[in-house]
Design a protein around this motif. Structure first.
Motif, PDB file in Angstrom:
ATOM      1  N   GLY A 147       0.822  -1.211   0.000  1.00  0.00           N
ATOM      2  CA  GLY A 147       0.000   0.000   0.000  1.00  0.00           C
ATOM      3  C   GLY A 147       0.851   1.254   0.000  1.00  0.00           C
ATOM      4  O   GLY A 147       0.563   2.219  -0.709  1.00  0.00           O
ATOM      5  N   ARG A 148       1.926   1.246   0.778  1.00  0.00           N
ATOM      6  CA  ARG A 148       2.836   2.405   0.790  1.00  0.00           C
ATOM      7  C   ARG A 148       3.525   2.561  -0.568  1.00  0.00           C
ATOM      8  O   ARG A 148       3.718   3.668  -1.058  1.00  0.00           O
ATOM      9  CB  ARG A 148       3.847   2.272   1.922  1.00  0.00           C
ATOM     10  CG  ARG A 148       3.259   2.642   3.285  1.00  0.00           C
ATOM     11  CD  ARG A 148       4.317   2.616   4.385  1.00  0.00           C
ATOM     12  NE  ARG A 148       4.542   1.277   4.901  1.00  0.00           N
ATOM     13  CZ  ARG A 148       3.733   0.639   5.733  1.00  0.00           C
ATOM     14  NH1 ARG A 148       2.631   1.216   6.147  1.00  0.00           N
ATOM     15  NH2 ARG A 148       4.013  -0.573   6.160  1.00  0.00           N
ATOM     16  N   GLY A 149       3.879   1.446  -1.196  1.00  0.00           N
ATOM     17  CA  GLY A 149       4.459   1.501  -2.538  1.00  0.00           C
ATOM     18  C   GLY A 149       3.474   2.058  -3.547  1.00  0.00           C
ATOM     19  O   GLY A 149       3.832   2.868  -4.407  1.00  0.00           O
ATOM     20  N   ALA A 150       2.219   1.629  -3.442  1.00  0.00           N
ATOM     21  CA  ALA A 150       1.175   2.148  -4.340  1.00  0.00           C
ATOM     22  C   ALA A 150       0.999   3.645  -4.125  1.00  0.00           C
ATOM     23  O   ALA A 150       0.819   4.399  -5.096  1.00  0.00           O
ATOM     24  CB  ALA A 150      -0.141   1.417  -4.096  1.00  0.00           C
ATOM     25  N   LEU A 151       1.079   4.094  -2.879  1.00  0.00           N
ATOM     26  CA  LEU A 151       0.967   5.533  -2.607  1.00  0.00           C
ATOM     27  C   LEU A 151       2.094   6.313  -3.267  1.00  0.00           C
ATOM     28  O   LEU A 151       1.872   7.406  -3.793  1.00  0.00           O
ATOM     29  CB  LEU A 151       0.982   5.796  -1.098  1.00  0.00           C
ATOM     30  CG  LEU A 151      -0.358   5.781  -0.416  1.00  0.00           C
ATOM     31  CD1 LEU A 151      -0.193   5.829   1.097  1.00  0.00           C
ATOM     32  CD2 LEU A 151      -1.214   6.936  -0.890  1.00  0.00           C
ATOM     33  N   ARG A 152       3.296   5.772  -3.239  1.00  0.00           N
ATOM     34  CA  ARG A 152       4.415   6.452  -3.918  1.00  0.00           C
ATOM     35  C   ARG A 152       4.115   6.577  -5.408  1.00  0.00           C
ATOM     36  O   ARG A 152       4.356   7.622  -6.014  1.00  0.00           O
ATOM     37  CB  ARG A 152       5.725   5.701  -3.675  1.00  0.00           C
ATOM     38  CG  ARG A 152       6.309   5.935  -2.297  1.00  0.00           C
ATOM     39  CD  ARG A 152       7.720   5.372  -2.154  1.00  0.00           C
ATOM     40  NE  ARG A 152       7.757   3.921  -2.233  1.00  0.00           N
ATOM     41  CZ  ARG A 152       7.526   3.096  -1.211  1.00  0.00           C
ATOM     42  NH1 ARG A 152       7.239   3.596  -0.030  1.00  0.00           N
ATOM     43  NH2 ARG A 152       7.589   1.788  -1.381  1.00  0.00           N
ATOM     44  N   GLU A 153       3.595   5.513  -6.001  1.00  0.00           N
ATOM     45  CA  GLU A 153       3.234   5.550  -7.424  1.00  0.00           C
ATOM     46  C   GLU A 153       2.106   6.549  -7.678  1.00  0.00           C
ATOM     47  O   GLU A 153       2.115   7.269  -8.678  1.00  0.00           O
ATOM     48  CB  GLU A 153       2.825   4.158  -7.906  1.00  0.00           C
ATOM     49  CG  GLU A 153       3.972   3.180  -7.997  1.00  0.00           C
ATOM     50  CD  GLU A 153       4.940   3.530  -9.110  1.00  0.00           C
ATOM     51  OE1 GLU A 153       4.504   3.945 -10.206  1.00  0.00           O
ATOM     52  OE2 GLU A 153       6.160   3.414  -8.874  1.00  0.00           O
ATOM     53  N   LEU A 154       1.131   6.563  -6.787  1.00  0.00           N
ATOM     54  CA  LEU A 154       0.016   7.508  -6.926  1.00  0.00           C
ATOM     55  C   LEU A 154       0.512   8.950  -6.860  1.00  0.00           C
ATOM     56  O   LEU A 154       0.100   9.801  -7.646  1.00  0.00           O
ATOM     57  CB  LEU A 154      -1.034   7.272  -5.835  1.00  0.00           C
ATOM     58  CG  LEU A 154      -1.856   6.001  -5.958  1.00  0.00           C
ATOM     59  CD1 LEU A 154      -2.611   5.714  -4.663  1.00  0.00           C
ATOM     60  CD2 LEU A 154      -2.816   6.103  -7.125  1.00  0.00           C
ATOM     61  N   ARG A 155       1.401   9.212  -5.923  1.00  0.00           N
ATOM     62  CA  ARG A 155       1.955  10.574  -5.795  1.00  0.00           C
ATOM     63  C   ARG A 155       2.734  10.957  -7.055  1.00  0.00           C
ATOM     64  O   ARG A 155       2.644  12.086  -7.526  1.00  0.00           O
ATOM     65  CB  ARG A 155       2.837  10.667  -4.555  1.00  0.00           C
ATOM     66  CG  ARG A 155       2.054  10.684  -3.269  1.00  0.00           C
ATOM     67  CD  ARG A 155       2.964  10.842  -2.055  1.00  0.00           C
ATOM     68  NE  ARG A 155       2.191  10.718  -0.841  1.00  0.00           N
ATOM     69  CZ  ARG A 155       2.400   9.798   0.097  1.00  0.00           C
ATOM     70  NH1 ARG A 155       3.400   8.935  -0.022  1.00  0.00           N
ATOM     71  NH2 ARG A 155       1.640   9.745   1.161  1.00  0.00           N
TER      72      ARG A 155
END
Length: 149
Positions: free
Chosen positions: A103-111
């Motif tokens: 989830g934290r990795g996905a957030l980095r991608e989202l940002r």
């Protein structure tokens, strides 16, 4: 003083810009193939800003949706490994939601996708125009009078 027609035009321009922002962000997200819906993205961002894992009811309140909507979002994100349900240490009947490493990795991608979209949207503006726009948007968001631009 502005006329009702000019206020209506401004409102229409803001709506058109919002739709354009959403389209561009969606395109940038699709290129990253995260398999995350805009609503799931919003839930992940909300979780990231929470100090300790929130309850589902807290998420529903913060997102201004019914609790059932949060359950559906969490189900999808949990199935993809982006969040997990954990029991509250003080009351095991209460379930809290926390981000996983995925989830934290996905957030980095989202940002990164949001930054790319913002760069595309703001490209026609000079630095001075961007600063002025930022002040104007802050005024509209906060509802307080702007400093002179």
């Amino acid at each position: 003083m502005t006329s009702p027609d000019s206020d209506g035009l401004l409102a229409e321009q803001l709506l058109r810009l919002t739709r354009r922002v959403h389209r561009i962000q969606k395109r940038h997200l699709e290129h990253r193939d995260l398999g995350i819906t805009p609503a799931q993205s919003r839930l992940l961002r909300t979780l990231a800003h929470w100090g300790s894992p929130p309850r589902m009811a807290d998420l529903a309140e913060r997102l201004e949706v019914v609790p059932r909507a949060v359950t559906t979002l969490v189900d999808g994100l949990e199935a993809s490994g982006k969040v997990r349900r954990v029991p509250d240490p003080a009351n095991r009947r209460v379930i809290r939601i926390e981000l996983t490493d995925d989830g934290r990795g996905a957030l980095r991608e989202l940002r990164a996708a949001r930054r790319s979209a913002a760069e595309e949207i703001l490209a026609p503006l000079t630095e001075h125009q961007r600063a002025a726009l930022g002040e104007l948007l802050d005024t509209l968001i906060d509802g307080t009078p702007a400093r002179s631009c």
